[in-house]
Write a protein that holds these residues in place. Structure first.
Motif, PDB file in Angstrom:
ATOM      1  N   GLN A  43       0.840  -1.205   0.000  1.00 38.66           N
ATOM      2  CA  GLN A  43       0.000   0.000   0.000  1.00 38.66           C
ATOM      3  C   GLN A  43       0.873   1.252   0.000  1.00 38.66           C
ATOM      4  OE1 GLN A  43      -2.988   0.025  -0.775  1.00 38.66           O
ATOM      5  NE2 GLN A  43      -4.241   1.398   0.419  1.00 38.66           N
ATOM      6  N   ARG A  44       1.944   1.230   0.794  1.00 31.90           N
ATOM      7  CA  ARG A  44       2.869   2.371   0.817  1.00 31.90           C
ATOM      8  C   ARG A  44       3.608   2.502  -0.516  1.00 31.90           C
ATOM      9  NH1 ARG A  44       2.744   6.160   4.548  1.00 31.90           N
ATOM     10  NH2 ARG A  44       4.986   6.354   4.415  1.00 31.90           N
ATOM     11  N   ALA A  45       4.024   1.357  -1.087  1.00 34.03           N
ATOM     12  CA  ALA A  45       4.790   1.378  -2.334  1.00 34.03           C
ATOM     13  C   ALA A  45       3.959   1.873  -3.516  1.00 34.03           C
ATOM     14  CB  ALA A  45       5.356  -0.007  -2.632  1.00 34.03           C
ATOM     15  N   THR A  46       2.661   1.656  -3.475  1.00 36.71           N
ATOM     16  CA  THR A  46       1.797   2.084  -4.581  1.00 36.71           C
ATOM     17  C   THR A  46       1.137   3.435  -4.323  1.00 36.71           C
ATOM     18  OG1 THR A  46      -0.112   0.900  -3.681  1.00 36.71           O
ATOM     19  CG2 THR A  46       1.292  -0.296  -5.268  1.00 36.71           C
ATOM     20  N   GLY A  47       1.538   4.078  -3.254  1.00 34.57           N
ATOM     21  CA  GLY A  47       0.949   5.387  -2.951  1.00 34.57           C
ATOM     22  C   GLY A  47      -0.531   5.298  -2.627  1.00 34.57           C
ATOM     23  N   GLY A  48      -0.935   4.209  -2.033  1.00 38.96           N
ATOM     24  CA  GLY A  48      -2.333   4.037  -1.650  1.00 38.96           C
ATOM     25  C   GLY A  48      -3.224   3.535  -2.779  1.00 38.96           C
ATOM     26  N   GLN A  49      -2.639   3.112  -3.882  1.00 43.60           N
ATOM     27  CA  GLN A  49      -3.411   2.660  -5.043  1.00 43.60           C
ATOM     28  C   GLN A  49      -3.491   1.144  -5.167  1.00 43.60           C
ATOM     29  OE1 GLN A  49      -5.115   4.908  -6.971  1.00 43.60           O
ATOM     30  NE2 GLN A  49      -4.395   6.257  -5.338  1.00 43.60           N
ATOM     31  N   LEU A  50      -3.080   0.423  -4.127  1.00 43.98           N
ATOM     32  CA  LEU A  50      -3.123  -1.044  -4.156  1.00 43.98           C
ATOM     33  C   LEU A  50      -4.553  -1.543  -4.295  1.00 43.98           C
ATOM     34  CD1 LEU A  50      -1.614  -3.755  -3.764  1.00 43.98           C
ATOM     35  CD2 LEU A  50      -2.064  -3.516  -1.328  1.00 43.98           C
ATOM     36  N   ILE A  51      -5.462  -0.911  -3.569  1.00 44.58           N
ATOM     37  CA  ILE A  51      -6.861  -1.314  -3.568  1.00 44.58           C
ATOM     38  C   ILE A  51      -7.702  -0.138  -4.031  1.00 44.58           C
ATOM     39  CG2 ILE A  51      -8.784  -2.082  -2.118  1.00 44.58           C
ATOM     40  CD1 ILE A  51      -6.649  -3.308  -0.245  1.00 44.58           C
ATOM     41  N   THR A  52      -8.573  -0.387  -5.012  1.00 47.70           N
ATOM     42  CA  THR A  52      -9.495   0.646  -5.466  1.00 47.70           C
ATOM     43  C   THR A  52     -10.916   0.202  -5.173  1.00 47.70           C
ATOM     44  OG1 THR A  52      -9.553  -0.317  -7.685  1.00 47.70           O
ATOM     45  CG2 THR A  52      -7.948   1.434  -7.307  1.00 47.70           C
ATOM     46  N   THR A  53     -11.790   1.166  -4.975  1.00 47.25           N
ATOM     47  CA  THR A  53     -13.174   0.838  -4.624  1.00 47.25           C
ATOM     48  C   THR A  53     -14.166   1.577  -5.517  1.00 47.25           C
ATOM     49  OG1 THR A  53     -13.142   2.568  -2.950  1.00 47.25           O
ATOM     50  CG2 THR A  53     -12.644   0.331  -2.213  1.00 47.25           C
ATOM     51  N   ALA A  54     -13.881   1.676  -6.778  1.00 48.39           N
ATOM     52  CA  ALA A  54     -14.798   2.328  -7.725  1.00 48.39           C
ATOM     53  C   ALA A  54     -15.946   1.365  -8.043  1.00 48.39           C
ATOM     54  CB  ALA A  54     -14.053   2.719  -8.986  1.00 48.39           C
ATOM     55  N   GLY A  55     -16.966   1.362  -7.208  1.00 50.00           N
ATOM     56  CA  GLY A  55     -18.103   0.471  -7.419  1.00 50.00           C
ATOM     57  C   GLY A  55     -17.933  -0.874  -6.746  1.00 50.00           C
ATOM     58  N   HIS A  56     -16.736  -1.455  -6.806  1.00 53.26           N
ATOM     59  CA  HIS A  56     -16.424  -2.716  -6.129  1.00 53.26           C
ATOM     60  C   HIS A  56     -14.926  -2.760  -5.860  1.00 53.26           C
ATOM     61  CE1 HIS A  56     -15.804  -3.581 -10.389  1.00 53.26           C
ATOM     62  NE2 HIS A  56     -15.007  -4.545 -10.010  1.00 53.26           N
ATOM     63  N   VAL A  57     -14.541  -3.576  -4.911  1.00 54.77           N
ATOM     64  CA  VAL A  57     -13.140  -3.630  -4.483  1.00 54.77           C
ATOM     65  C   VAL A  57     -12.307  -4.377  -5.515  1.00 54.77           C
ATOM     66  CG1 VAL A  57     -11.566  -4.445  -2.693  1.00 54.77           C
ATOM     67  CG2 VAL A  57     -13.808  -3.535  -2.056  1.00 54.77           C
TER      68      VAL A  57
END
Length: 170
Positions: A43-57
């Motif tokens: 999560q730190r390495a991706t700048g918080g972009q590891l998980i997205t929640t646009a409609g679904h995880v």
């Protein structure tokens, strides 16, 4: 390995199923810590972009294979360096070959893959739902370990396939 450790391992009794399950419960905490640490680092390495929640995880494609690789490394390293995971140590259990010697790499890999095979049931979650996939996985693991109840050397299915056994050491 010194002679006393070798002799103690060779003459040790096969571990009982309840003792093995307690060790597995302890290992669950190590697994949770590893998964959380890898998740945090990713999560730190991706700048918080590891998980997205646009409609679904959704997670990035490489995240689950990385988690599997790191967890596999934990178990393989533990079994190959002394035959004990963190959970096996307090219960004085050791994974050995049938002759009492240390587990070899191919055996450890076979045991890992056979022990993890029930996780493939989780891939059926989109078809049958998450609850059914989780229950199916747990049922298969119960069958894997129940095998030890009928085996004279108390070997679970993954131990039979790998040519290993878990022994209680003094």
């Amino acid at each position: 390995m010194n002679t006393s450790t070798s002799a103690a391992t060779f003459h040790a009794m096969p571990a009982t199923l309840p003792r093995r399950l307690l060790a597995l419960f302890y290992d669950l905490w190590a697994v949770i810590a590893i998964v959380a640490t890898v998740g945090y680092v990713c999560q730190r390495a991706t700048g918080g972009q590891l998980i997205t929640t646009a409609g679904h995880v959704e997670t990035v494609w490489w995240y689950q294979p990385l988690q599997g690789l790191v967890l596999s490394a934990y178990f393989l390293a533990s079994w190959l360096r002394g035959g004990q995971t963190l959970g096996m140590r307090p219960w004085r259990l050791r994974l050995v070959r049938l002759d009492g010697g240390p587990v070899r790499f191919p055996q450890a890999v076979i045991r890992l893959l056979a022990g993890a095979a029930p996780l493939l049931m989780l891939g059926l979650a989109p078809l049958f739902g998450v609850a059914a996939a989780v229950w199916g996985t747990l049922l298969l693991w119960a069958i894997w370990f129940a095998w030890a109840l009928g085996n004279p050397r108390r070997r679970a299915l993954h131990d039979l396939l790998a040519g290993t056994e878990v022994r209680r050491i003094a």
